[in-house]
Design an enzyme around this catalytic site. Structure first.
Site, mmCIF file in Angstrom:
data_model
loop_
_atom_site.group_PDB
_atom_site.id
_atom_site.type_symbol
_atom_site.label_atom_id
_atom_site.label_comp_id
_atom_site.label_asym_id
_atom_site.label_seq_id
_atom_site.Cartn_x
_atom_site.Cartn_y
_atom_site.Cartn_z
ATOM 1 N N ASP A 1 0.866 -1.173 0.000
ATOM 2 C CA ASP A 1 0.000 0.000 0.000
ATOM 3 C C ASP A 1 0.906 1.227 0.000
ATOM 4 O OD1 ASP A 1 -2.238 1.946 0.803
ATOM 5 O OD2 ASP A 1 -3.317 0.047 0.850
ATOM 6 N N HIS A 19 -3.146 4.164 -3.584
ATOM 7 C CA HIS A 19 -2.579 3.275 -2.568
ATOM 8 C C HIS A 19 -1.185 2.779 -2.958
ATOM 9 C CE1 HIS A 19 -6.062 3.132 0.119
ATOM 10 N NE2 HIS A 19 -6.804 3.131 -0.972
ATOM 11 N N GLU A 48 -10.318 4.327 -4.321
ATOM 12 C CA GLU A 48 -9.984 5.557 -3.596
ATOM 13 C C GLU A 48 -8.946 6.416 -4.308
ATOM 14 O OE1 GLU A 48 -11.205 4.297 0.907
ATOM 15 O OE2 GLU A 48 -9.145 3.873 0.317
#
Length: 630
Positions: free
Chosen positions: A267, A321, A393
């Site tokens: 991540d 990420h 995201e």
């Protein structure tokens, strides 16, 4: 002085006498507590083990025997499709267990390994078990010493690698004649046979008063999972989780018949995977030199998981990420920045949690690097039947405030509005898909494509769903809520889905906030009852009027590790993930109340297998079924 010495001598005599009395009392106490317990249990209406004082009451059993034989499924978890269990047991010793396999040459070695796991589970039932110890001391009567448990396992097919099409069904029968109990497992694949061995291990228990194992004398089980994908996500980027902890996780998954460990291995926080062709990823991205996973470790875990009926599904989240670990390219001549907004402040403006980072769409070198990473992942996780692209995201402000990307978007006539960035995100995703399939050798006539999974995101928004993604190429994983409109849209448009709705299946919810104060974002805590009653079929029926057979592949609970690591992951995941396991294996029409006593006993089982599972109730409740109610 002489009087003082004499007094001291007397004191020594008194102390020695006292020690002698204490030693005698200790011996008496130890002997006293080795006596048979004054309690016994009877299986009564509704399949409940009821505790009684043993004096003057015949036909009582030990607690373990009652749990083993009471009710149609005893203490089995997950609940089988169909089961009949006898009410009597035979005592035996672990050294009296043997395997009679019938399997093809490619299956027999992995079946033998699975049998060794089965034997280890039986050893762990002893309350004094310790690694390397031999707690079985007896004495035993002649019948117990002579009794044999013969395990016959017949596997019809050659399959030793799990896919979404793998037949995981099995049949199990147990019969006893004379001094031998024969357990017969038949299955079309190794994976069904492995599940049958797990069920058999749950038809065995420790007999508290005879210091022996006991197995039910008769049983018939016919079983198959309701869903082909039954998963658990573990995040090892936010906090590192050791190989030993991942092995314990796999042990508990095997005990619960979960079949997919979704490994969110990297991540923006860290990149702990050591790659042979790109060592700088971990060099710049690992928290420390000791907190990395080597290719050899990953391969060991893949095999360890396979023997336990579990696939390791790798995820390389992108284009968001990403961050720490990607900075090395800026120091290489001609490569430029692979990631932008890395560790940028104030973080709230550029990502959902610190630290930030997204891939640099303006730099074509990202595709060369992705190709290298995909090839290594395909190699060390081999064979890979499913891959997770991540894909959630994305923060547009990160991209549209990065001068390099804005200049590139303008120069190529892409535009600078939100839809323009979403189009380029879609272009990136298609290139990533092609790179992965090329790494897997797919599309060349000798191998089908690796199944690809994406999180729900702006790219899966109903307004964009069919614009950038093809329903035949992607599985959509629902991480939002059970009311999310994208569920209906995805199913209606033919996508296959995996449920991980955070309002029921996120294991990290309900802790204190790790940024700021109060509680974390997905509070409240999701108890095992909430997890058990979360039914993907019911959600689909409510939203669409159909259960969409074949499109709902299953689901997974998710352990995001902002507030977990090696020392706490067991208790945060288990036994709650076992509630999800029964939902996905059986999809029962009943709710958590009907599973409670089996679930509580399964927690005890996990602890004996070395998993530090959280306590759900006082032990009194385990010994007094049905009396801890509201």
């Amino acid at each position: 002085m002489r009087r003082a010495a004499a007094s001291m001598q007397g004191l020594v005599v008194v102390m020695v006498a006292a020690v002698g009395v204490a030693a005698q009392e200790t011996t008496n106490v130890n002997n006293f507590f080795k006596m048979p317990a004054p309690w016994g249990w009877a299986c009564e209406g509704g399949g409940r083990c009821v505790k009684y004082e043993a004096a003057g009451r015949p036909n009582l059993t030990t607690l373990n025997q009652c749990k083993l034989t009471c009710g149609p499924a005893g203490a089995l978890l997950p609940l089988p499709s169909a089961a009949t269990i006898g009410d009597s047991v035979s005592l035996f010793l672990p050294q009296s267990v043997s395997l009679k396999p019938m399997c093809l040459p490619e299956v027999c070695p992995v079946l033998q390994e699975a049998f060794e796991v089965f034997l280890d589970s039986l050893q762990r039932y002893h309350p004094e078990y310790a690694e390397g110890a031999a707690p079985w001391t007896g004495p035993w009567d002649a019948a117990t010493q002579a009794h044999k448990l013969v395990v016959e396992v017949a596997v019809r097919g050659p399959e030793t690698h799990l896919t979404l099409d793998t037949d995981e069904s099995y049949d199990l029968t147990v019969a006893t004649a004379g001094g031998t109990t024969t357990a017969s497992v038949t299955a079309n694949t190794f994976f069904g046979a492995r599940h049958g061995l797990e069920t058999l291990s749950q038809l065995v228990e420790y007999h508290e008063t005879d210091d022996a194992l006991m197995v039910v004398t008769t049983a018939a089980v016919t079983d198959a999972p309701a869903f082909p994908y039954r998963g658990l996500l573990v995040d090892t980027s936010r906090n590192f989780v050791t190989e030993a902890a991942l092995r314990r996780t796999l042990d508990a998954m095997a005990a619960s018949k979960l079949n997919t460990l979704h490994w969110h291995i990297t991540d923006s926080h860290s990149f702990p995977l050591a790659l042979d062709t790109l060592p700088n990823m971990a060099y710049y991205g690992a928290y420390s030199p000791r907190q990395v996973y080597t290719p050899a470790q990953v391969r060991r875990l893949v095999q360890y998981a396979r023997v336990r009926g579990v696939r390791l599904l790798p995820e390389l989240d992108a284009p968001a990420h990403v961050g720490n670990g990607w900075q090395w390219a800026e120091k290489e001549e001609g490569l430029g920045r692979l990631a932008v907004c890395v560790n940028q402040e104030p973080w709230q403006e550029f990502c959902v949690e610190p630290p930030c980072g997204q891939l640099n769409l303006a730099n074509p070198a990202i595709y060369d690097v992705l190709g290298h990473i995909y090839r290594e992942l395909i190699d060390i996780f081999a064979p890979v039947d499913i891959f997770h692209y991540g894909g959630d995201e994305v923060n547009l402000k990160c991209w549209n405030t990065t001068e390099e990307i804005v200049t590139w978007m303008t120069a190529n006539g892409h535009g600078l509005d939100a839809d323009a960035y979403y189009r380029q995100w879609g272009v990136f995703q298609e290139k990533a898909r092609q790179l992965l399939q090329a790494a897997a050798g797919a599309g060349q006539g000798h191998r089908k494509e690796v199944e690809g999974v994406l999180w729900t995101s702006e790219l899966t928004n109903p307004a964009r769903l069919n614009t950038f993604l093809n329903s035949s190429q992607y599985i959509i994983q629902i991480w939002s809520t059970r009311q999310d409109p994208v569920i209906k849209e995805a199913l209606t448009r033919g996508y296959r889905v995996i449920f991980s709705n955070h309002d029921a299946w996120y294991l990290d919810c309900g802790a204190g906030a790790w940024v700021g104060e109060g509680n974390n974002w997905c509070s409240p805590y999701k108890g095992w009852q909430t997890m058990y009653d979360n039914s993907p079929h019911d959600i689909a029926l409510t939203l669409t009027g159909s259960s969409h057979p074949g499109q709902i592949l299953g689901g997974e609970s998710a352990m995001w590790t902002e507030q977990a690591d090696t020392s706490t992951i067991d208790s945060k995941v288990w036994p709650r993930a076992a509630a999800v396991a029964e939902r996905l294996w059986t999809n029962p029409a009943t709710g958590w109340r009907d599973a409670e006593t089996r679930f509580i006993h399964h927690r005890q089982r996990l602890v004996r297998r070395g998993v530090q599972a959280e306590r759900i109730q006082p032990q009194w409740c385990h010994q007094n079924e049905g009396l801890c109610y509201l």
